[in-house]
Design an enzyme around this catalytic site. Structure first.
Site, PDB file in Angstrom:
ATOM      1  N   SER A  66      -9.900 -15.135  -0.894  1.00 27.18           N
ATOM      2  CA  SER A  66     -10.022 -13.677  -0.972  1.00 27.18           C
ATOM      3  C   SER A  66     -11.447 -13.257  -1.322  1.00 27.18           C
ATOM      4  CB  SER A  66      -8.994 -13.193  -1.996  1.00 27.18           C
ATOM      5  OG  SER A  66      -9.524 -12.199  -2.807  1.00 27.18           O
TER       6      SER A  66
ATOM      7  N   HIS B 115       0.832  -1.213   0.000  1.00 29.90           N
ATOM      8  CA  HIS B 115       0.000   0.000   0.000  1.00 29.90           C
ATOM      9  C   HIS B 115       0.867   1.264   0.000  1.00 29.90           C
ATOM     10  CE1 HIS B 115      -2.839   2.997   1.849  1.00 29.90           C
ATOM     11  NE2 HIS B 115      -3.616   2.432   0.948  1.00 29.90           N
TER      12      HIS B 115
HETATM   13  C1  LIG Z   1      -3.038  -3.169   2.184  1.00 27.13           C
HETATM   14  C2  LIG Z   1      -3.435  -1.860   2.794  1.00 27.13           C
HETATM   15  N1  LIG Z   1      -2.676  -1.340   3.765  1.00 27.13           N
HETATM   16  C3  LIG Z   1      -2.985  -0.161   4.349  1.00 27.13           C
HETATM   17  C4  LIG Z   1      -4.083   0.548   3.956  1.00 27.13           C
HETATM   18  C5  LIG Z   1      -4.365   1.872   4.602  1.00 27.13           C
HETATM   19  O1  LIG Z   1      -5.389   1.765   5.498  1.00 27.13           O
HETATM   20  P1  LIG Z   1      -6.190   3.058   6.006  1.00 27.13           P
HETATM   21  O2  LIG Z   1      -6.933   3.578   4.832  1.00 27.13           O
HETATM   22  O3  LIG Z   1      -7.041   2.492   7.080  1.00 27.13           O
HETATM   23  O4  LIG Z   1      -5.185   4.016   6.532  1.00 27.13           O
HETATM   24  C6  LIG Z   1      -4.923   0.040   2.943  1.00 27.13           C
HETATM   25  C7  LIG Z   1      -6.116   0.786   2.505  1.00 27.13           C
HETATM   26  O5  LIG Z   1      -6.760   0.498   1.559  1.00 27.13           O
HETATM   27  C8  LIG Z   1      -4.578  -1.186   2.339  1.00 27.13           C
HETATM   28  O6  LIG Z   1      -5.309  -1.710   1.352  1.00 27.13           O
END
Ligand SMILES: Cc1ncc(COP(=O)(O)O)c(C=O)c1O
Length: 380
Positions: free
Chosen positions: A319, A118
């Protein structure tokens, strides 16, 4: 109330409601009812300080925040004598915390993360000023273990921080924490830390069959989730669970708040732990599992329906995300479908119904019948 103010509020409410009703592409649950908690909105709740310590400011929900952490620590098979955590503002802050602890443990470490990680992780690494290397992803979105091993071997004189993802944003792929741990062992890199970003899938990872290794027993040192994703919350929220022994390395006593300064922000949302706690109380582990099974069924249905009309739809095992070739802008905008490079996805969150999938499929069919040839080709 002043009529202009009234009109603006009611327009805003209509817009939010309409936007909520028509999306299939983002991992946000919409099926919650927190009305029994509305009275709490009258109070300046602030969870300032460490939820596991006393604090001078008493208008807080620390007790229930601890119960939320307890719940996830158990679900993630943490050592009952050595865990700690708190409710954050979301998965991004939870990831920041995991990386922060890792850097405090190993200030000279290198971070390894896959290209499917992400975007918040890259920013967090930049904020913490830790050197990092991007590892290739496999076609299904999972980290390429061979590339990870080769890159680690090349840098084996340095401590390693691995940012594994349990449910990547576009393809909901899961990096296997046991395999990663095995690679570190094989290369004899003893100074290492594994953070598992389970923003979406961490909440139900324990129920998947077959299970993809991601938790503390599998080798993770910290795990993060987003609370507003699979559980659902009117305010973005997240949870970070790590080991108490690791938290102790960053804690500082602050006399002004009469607590320990162990969290990223000072003032902290005290309402969101309440939402998560209430949801957990109502669902329990069995309810959460049933929620996952429902999502999985809808995802299977969605994939089959798309395949039946000739669309190359697929999902990673266990998934709730269905991936397919990029759709037209019209469909993307109507159903708010996240699209990246040449793929689009539908995330079958617990509120997504078979009836909604049917409506979406009808729209796709109509477009396939009427779209000019070039656009039609996008589906194959
Ligand atoms: C794999 C992953 N990590 C982290 C995040 C970030 O999360 P947040 O939007 O709660 O900060 C997301 C959000 O879509 C995500 O898909």
């Amino acid at each position: 109330m002043d009529t202009t103010l009234n009109d603006r509020l009611s327009n805003l409410l209509d817009n939010v409601k309409n936007a909520r009703d028509s999306f299939l592409g983002y991992p946000v649950s919409k099926d919650f009812d927190y009305s029994p908690l509305y009275d709490f909105l009258q109070y300046p709740i602030n969870n300032l300080g460490d939820p596991f310590e006393d604090s001078t400011y008493k208008v807080h929900t620390h007790e229930i925040e601890r119960e939320v952490v307890d719940f996830f620590a158990k679900l993630f098979r943490a050592n009952p004598k050595d865990y700690w955590g708190y409710v954050t503002n979301g998965g991004s802050e939870s990831n920041l915390y995991g990386l922060y602890i890792a850097r405090e443990m190993y200030p000279k470490a290198m971070v390894y993360y896959s290209e499917s990680t992400h975007y918040s992780v890259k920013k967090n690494i930049h904020l913490l000023n830790i050197p990092s290397i991007v590892i290739r992803s496999q076609e299904n979105g999972e980290i390429d273990y061979d590339d990870l091993e080769d890159t680690l071997r090349f840098n084996r004189h340095k401590p390693a921080i691995i940012l594994a993802t349990h449910g990547t944003t576009m393809k909901e792929a899961k990096d296997d924490v046991s395999t990663i741990k095995g690679i570190l062992k094989k290369l004899a890199i003893q100074d290492h830390y594994i953070h598992c970003d389970g923003a979406l899938s961490g909440t139900f990872g324990a129920f998947a069959e077959p299970r993809s290794p991601f938790d503390f027993l599998d080798g993770a040192d910290s795990i993060s989730i987003s609370g507003h994703k699979f559980i659902g919350s009117p305010i973005p929220a997240g949870v970070i669970v790590t080991k108490r022994s690791l938290r102790d390395r960053v804690s500082k006593g602050i006399s002004y708040i009469g607590s320990l300064d162990t969290t990223i922000t000072g003032s902290r949302n005290g309402h969101s732990p309440l939402f998560l706690w209430y949801a957990i109380q109502k669902m329990g582990v069995e309810g959460l599992k049933a929620r996952y099974e429902h999502s999985l069924e809808v995802a299977n249905y969605c994939r089959e329906q798309l395949q039946n009309i000739g669309i190359n739809a697929w999902s990673n095992p266990g998934s709730i995300t269905v991936v397919f070739p990029k759709v037209t802008d019209q469909l993307k905008n109507k159903w708010q479908l996240a699209t990246e490079d040449d793929i689009t996805h539908i995330i079958c969150m617990p509120n997504v119904t078979i009836a909604q999938i049917d409506l979406f499929i009808e729209d796709v069919k109509t477009e396939m019948e009427t779209a000019p040839l070039e656009e039609e080709l996008m589906y194959y």
